[in-house]
Write a protein that holds these residues in place. Structure first.
Motif, PDB file in Angstrom:
ATOM      1  N   THR A   1      -3.556  -6.414  17.775  1.00 18.17           N
ATOM      2  CA  THR A   1      -3.493  -4.959  17.948  1.00 18.17           C
ATOM      3  C   THR A   1      -2.075  -4.425  17.802  1.00 18.17           C
ATOM      4  OG1 THR A   1      -3.479  -5.314  20.341  1.00 18.17           O
ATOM      5  CG2 THR A   1      -5.588  -4.743  19.333  1.00 18.17           C
ATOM      6  N   GLN A   2      -1.076  -5.215  18.175  1.00 13.72           N
ATOM      7  CA  GLN A   2       0.300  -4.735  18.026  1.00 13.72           C
ATOM      8  C   GLN A   2       0.704  -4.627  16.549  1.00 13.72           C
ATOM      9  OE1 GLN A   2       2.907  -7.384  20.095  1.00 13.72           O
ATOM     10  NE2 GLN A   2       2.485  -9.111  18.763  1.00 13.72           N
ATOM     11  N   MET A   3      -0.061  -5.230  15.661  1.00 15.35           N
ATOM     12  CA  MET A   3       0.243  -5.152  14.236  1.00 15.35           C
ATOM     13  C   MET A   3      -0.167  -3.823  13.614  1.00 15.35           C
ATOM     14  SD  MET A   3       2.047  -7.627  13.531  1.00 15.35           S
ATOM     15  CE  MET A   3       2.158  -7.082  11.837  1.00 15.35           C
ATOM     16  N   ALA A   4      -0.998  -3.049  14.291  1.00 16.24           N
ATOM     17  CA  ALA A   4      -1.362  -1.738  13.757  1.00 16.24           C
ATOM     18  C   ALA A   4      -0.116  -0.879  13.582  1.00 16.24           C
ATOM     19  CB  ALA A   4      -2.375  -1.046  14.665  1.00 16.24           C
ATOM     20  N   LYS A   5       0.745  -0.864  14.572  1.00 16.47           N
ATOM     21  CA  LYS A   5       1.982  -0.075  14.464  1.00 16.47           C
ATOM     22  C   LYS A   5       2.850  -0.585  13.324  1.00 16.47           C
ATOM     23  CE  LYS A   5       5.979   1.642  16.984  1.00 16.47           C
ATOM     24  NZ  LYS A   5       6.705   1.668  18.274  1.00 16.47           N
ATOM     25  N   GLU A   6       2.971  -1.899  13.192  1.00 17.96           N
ATOM     26  CA  GLU A   6       3.784  -2.471  12.119  1.00 17.96           C
ATOM     27  C   GLU A   6       3.215  -2.117  10.746  1.00 17.96           C
ATOM     28  OE1 GLU A   6       6.717  -3.948  12.655  1.00 17.96           O
ATOM     29  OE2 GLU A   6       6.369  -3.593  14.797  1.00 17.96           O
ATOM     30  N   PHE A   7       1.901  -2.119  10.625  1.00 16.85           N
ATOM     31  CA  PHE A   7       1.243  -1.774   9.372  1.00 16.85           C
ATOM     32  C   PHE A   7       1.537  -0.327   8.982  1.00 16.85           C
ATOM     33  CE2 PHE A   7      -2.540  -0.107   7.149  1.00 16.85           C
ATOM     34  CZ  PHE A   7      -2.527  -0.924   6.027  1.00 16.85           C
ATOM     35  N   PHE A   8       1.336   0.584   9.924  1.00 12.70           N
ATOM     36  CA  PHE A   8       1.563   1.998   9.623  1.00 12.70           C
ATOM     37  C   PHE A   8       3.049   2.307   9.421  1.00 12.70           C
ATOM     38  CE2 PHE A   8      -2.698   2.370  11.628  1.00 12.70           C
ATOM     39  CZ  PHE A   8      -3.360   2.887  10.520  1.00 12.70           C
ATOM     40  N   TYR A   9       3.919   1.600  10.130  1.00 11.91           N
ATOM     41  CA  TYR A   9       5.365   1.746   9.913  1.00 11.91           C
ATOM     42  C   TYR A   9       5.714   1.354   8.476  1.00 11.91           C
ATOM     43  CZ  TYR A   9      10.391   0.902  10.308  1.00 11.91           C
ATOM     44  OH  TYR A   9      11.749   0.913  10.105  1.00 11.91           O
ATOM     45  N   ALA A  10       5.195   0.213   8.023  1.00 16.27           N
ATOM     46  CA  ALA A  10       5.477  -0.268   6.675  1.00 16.27           C
ATOM     47  C   ALA A  10       4.975   0.721   5.629  1.00 16.27           C
ATOM     48  CB  ALA A  10       4.848  -1.645   6.471  1.00 16.27           C
ATOM     49  N   ILE A  11       3.783   1.255   5.823  1.00 16.54           N
ATOM     50  CA  ILE A  11       3.250   2.247   4.883  1.00 16.54           C
ATOM     51  C   ILE A  11       4.144   3.480   4.849  1.00 16.54           C
ATOM     52  CG2 ILE A  11       1.389   3.926   4.523  1.00 16.54           C
ATOM     53  CD1 ILE A  11      -0.579   1.815   5.376  1.00 16.54           C
ATOM     54  N   SER A  12       4.491   4.008   6.016  1.00 11.29           N
ATOM     55  CA  SER A  12       5.261   5.253   6.059  1.00 11.29           C
ATOM     56  C   SER A  12       6.610   5.105   5.368  1.00 11.29           C
ATOM     57  CB  SER A  12       5.426   5.752   7.492  1.00 11.29           C
ATOM     58  OG  SER A  12       6.266   4.889   8.235  1.00 11.29           O
ATOM     59  N   TYR A  13       7.259   3.989   5.565  1.00 13.52           N
ATOM     60  CA  TYR A  13       8.580   3.806   4.957  1.00 13.52           C
ATOM     61  C   TYR A  13       8.489   3.505   3.473  1.00 13.52           C
ATOM     62  CZ  TYR A  13      11.411   4.792   8.910  1.00 13.52           C
ATOM     63  OH  TYR A  13      12.048   5.479   9.909  1.00 13.52           O
ATOM     64  N   ALA A  14       7.526   2.704   3.054  1.00 14.51           N
ATOM     65  CA  ALA A  14       7.383   2.395   1.641  1.00 14.51           C
ATOM     66  C   ALA A  14       6.906   3.619   0.856  1.00 14.51           C
ATOM     67  CB  ALA A  14       6.433   1.223   1.435  1.00 14.51           C
ATOM     68  N   ALA A  15       6.053   4.439   1.456  1.00 14.16           N
ATOM     69  CA  ALA A  15       5.535   5.632   0.783  1.00 14.16           C
ATOM     70  C   ALA A  15       6.505   6.805   0.870  1.00 14.16           C
ATOM     71  CB  ALA A  15       4.190   6.040   1.383  1.00 14.16           C
ATOM     72  N   GLY A  16       7.412   6.778   1.834  1.00 13.18           N
ATOM     73  CA  GLY A  16       8.297   7.923   2.049  1.00 13.18           C
ATOM     74  C   GLY A  16       7.544   9.098   2.637  1.00 13.18           C
ATOM     75  N   MET A  17       6.790   8.835   3.684  1.00 15.98           N
ATOM     76  CA  MET A  17       5.991   9.897   4.308  1.00 15.98           C
ATOM     77  C   MET A  17       6.253   9.957   5.808  1.00 15.98           C
ATOM     78  SD  MET A  17       2.075   8.484   4.878  1.00 15.98           S
ATOM     79  CE  MET A  17       1.741   8.017   3.216  1.00 15.98           C
ATOM     80  N   ASN A  18       6.137  11.145   6.350  1.00 16.53           N
ATOM     81  CA  ASN A  18       6.039  11.301   7.799  1.00 16.53           C
ATOM     82  C   ASN A  18       4.602  10.953   8.144  1.00 16.53           C
ATOM     83  OD1 ASN A  18       8.017  14.161   8.881  1.00 16.53           O
ATOM     84  ND2 ASN A  18       8.630  12.425   7.668  1.00 16.53           N
ATOM     85  N   LEU A  19       4.431  10.112   9.138  1.00 19.47           N
ATOM     86  CA  LEU A  19       3.098   9.700   9.553  1.00 19.47           C
ATOM     87  C   LEU A  19       3.042   9.742  11.075  1.00 19.47           C
ATOM     88  CD1 LEU A  19       0.281   8.472   9.123  1.00 19.47           C
ATOM     89  CD2 LEU A  19       1.392   6.234   8.851  1.00 19.47           C
TER      90      LEU A  19
ATOM     91  N   LEU B   1       0.827  -1.203   0.000  1.00 19.10           N
ATOM     92  CA  LEU B   1       0.000   0.000   0.000  1.00 19.10           C
ATOM     93  C   LEU B   1       0.864   1.257   0.000  1.00 19.10           C
ATOM     94  CD1 LEU B   1      -2.775   1.286   0.013  1.00 19.10           C
ATOM     95  CD2 LEU B   1      -2.850   0.973   2.494  1.00 19.10           C
ATOM     96  N   GLY B   2       1.924   1.271   0.800  1.00 19.79           N
ATOM     97  CA  GLY B   2       2.834   2.415   0.815  1.00 19.79           C
ATOM     98  C   GLY B   2       3.498   2.636  -0.534  1.00 19.79           C
ATOM     99  N   THR B   3       3.900   1.559  -1.180  1.00 18.71           N
ATOM    100  CA  THR B   3       4.502   1.658  -2.515  1.00 18.71           C
ATOM    101  C   THR B   3       3.504   2.209  -3.517  1.00 18.71           C
ATOM    102  OG1 THR B   3       5.989  -0.185  -2.016  1.00 18.71           O
ATOM    103  CG2 THR B   3       5.662   0.346  -4.340  1.00 18.71           C
ATOM    104  N   ALA B   4       2.254   1.754  -3.437  1.00 22.79           N
ATOM    105  CA  ALA B   4       1.209   2.253  -4.335  1.00 22.79           C
ATOM    106  C   ALA B   4       0.966   3.748  -4.108  1.00 22.79           C
ATOM    107  CB  ALA B   4      -0.082   1.462  -4.134  1.00 22.79           C
ATOM    108  N   ILE B   5       0.990   4.181  -2.854  1.00 20.27           N
ATOM    109  CA  ILE B   5       0.817   5.605  -2.549  1.00 20.27           C
ATOM    110  C   ILE B   5       1.964   6.407  -3.150  1.00 20.27           C
ATOM    111  CG2 ILE B   5       0.838   7.316  -0.679  1.00 20.27           C
ATOM    112  CD1 ILE B   5      -0.653   5.114   1.026  1.00 20.27           C
ATOM    113  N   ARG B   6       3.195   5.947  -2.940  1.00 24.29           N
ATOM    114  CA  ARG B   6       4.372   6.643  -3.475  1.00 24.29           C
ATOM    115  C   ARG B   6       4.281   6.768  -4.992  1.00 24.29           C
ATOM    116  NH1 ARG B   6       8.436   3.207  -2.478  1.00 24.29           N
ATOM    117  NH2 ARG B   6       8.537   2.609  -4.655  1.00 24.29           N
ATOM    118  N   GLU B   7       3.901   5.687  -5.658  1.00 24.83           N
ATOM    119  CA  GLU B   7       3.788   5.717  -7.117  1.00 24.83           C
ATOM    120  C   GLU B   7       2.635   6.606  -7.575  1.00 24.83           C
ATOM    121  OE1 GLU B   7       3.617   1.626  -8.355  1.00 24.83           O
ATOM    122  OE2 GLU B   7       5.703   1.250  -7.756  1.00 24.83           O
ATOM    123  N   ALA B   8       1.526   6.591  -6.833  1.00 27.63           N
ATOM    124  CA  ALA B   8       0.354   7.384  -7.219  1.00 27.63           C
ATOM    125  C   ALA B   8       0.613   8.885  -7.120  1.00 27.63           C
ATOM    126  CB  ALA B   8      -0.849   6.997  -6.371  1.00 27.63           C
ATOM    127  N   VAL B   9       1.365   9.334  -6.121  1.00 28.05           N
ATOM    128  CA  VAL B   9       1.624  10.775  -5.986  1.00 28.05           C
ATOM    129  C   VAL B   9       2.727  11.232  -6.928  1.00 28.05           C
ATOM    130  CG1 VAL B   9       0.743  10.943  -3.628  1.00 28.05           C
ATOM    131  CG2 VAL B   9       3.173  10.565  -3.995  1.00 28.05           C
TER     132      VAL B   9
END
Length: 156
Positions: free
Chosen positions: A93-111, A36-44
């Motif tokens: 529930t501990q996977m929420a942080k891992e999910f958002f971490y993966a998105i932020s790094y793959a997308a190259g965003m501050n989150l 998802l993070g990669t798709a966001i990076r490519e989409a923007v």
């Protein structure tokens, strides 16, 4: 949670995941975040004309969650959330942080995600995903006043 993200962020999203759920959900959720993070990076793309920043404070019954994003190209996650249960709807529930971490790094965003308050873990989790959706939607909006990229350096 991804359906809520897509609906409230007004994103077209079709996800198919064939992972190792029999072992645990970690790799499937983390890999979904990376994709998802990669798709966001490519989409923007080059980010010309987009607002770059977005934020949302989202209520979900008794829970209130803040989310802010910066599509700067510099990945960073600030995550302030606590859950009382081990899972919500089958998701650890501990996977929420891992999910958002993966998105932020793959997308190259501050989150930044902060749970301001809440008691029901489902409401907290749902508010996190929807607040992220609304913040990302705001950050990816085109603004006719922005002719290039929103940066004093001229590039992101």
């Amino acid at each position: 949670m991804l359906e809520g993200f897509a609906r409230h962020g007004l994103f077209d999203l079709d996800v198919t995941c064939d992972g190792d759920i029999a072992v645990d959900c970690h790799h499937s959720i983390e890999d979904t975040g990376i994709v998802l993070g990669t798709a966001i990076r490519e989409a923007v793309g080059d980010k010309k004309g987009i607002r770059r920043y977005g934020s949302c404070i989202l209520p979900m019954d008794e829970a209130l969650v803040l989310c802010a994003v910066d599509l700067s190209g510099r990945p960073y996650l600030v995550y302030d959330a606590a859950f009382t249960n081990q899972s919500v709807g089958g998701m650890d529930t501990q996977m929420a942080k891992e999910f958002f971490y993966a998105i932020s790094y793959a997308a190259g965003m501050n989150l930044h995600i902060k749970v301001l308050y809440g008691e029901n873990d489902h409401h907290i989790m749902e508010a996190m995903f929807k607040a992220f959706a609304k913040a990302l939607d705001a950050a990816t909006q085109f603004d006719p006043r922005i002719q290039d990229v929103l940066s004093t350096k001229g590039s992101l």
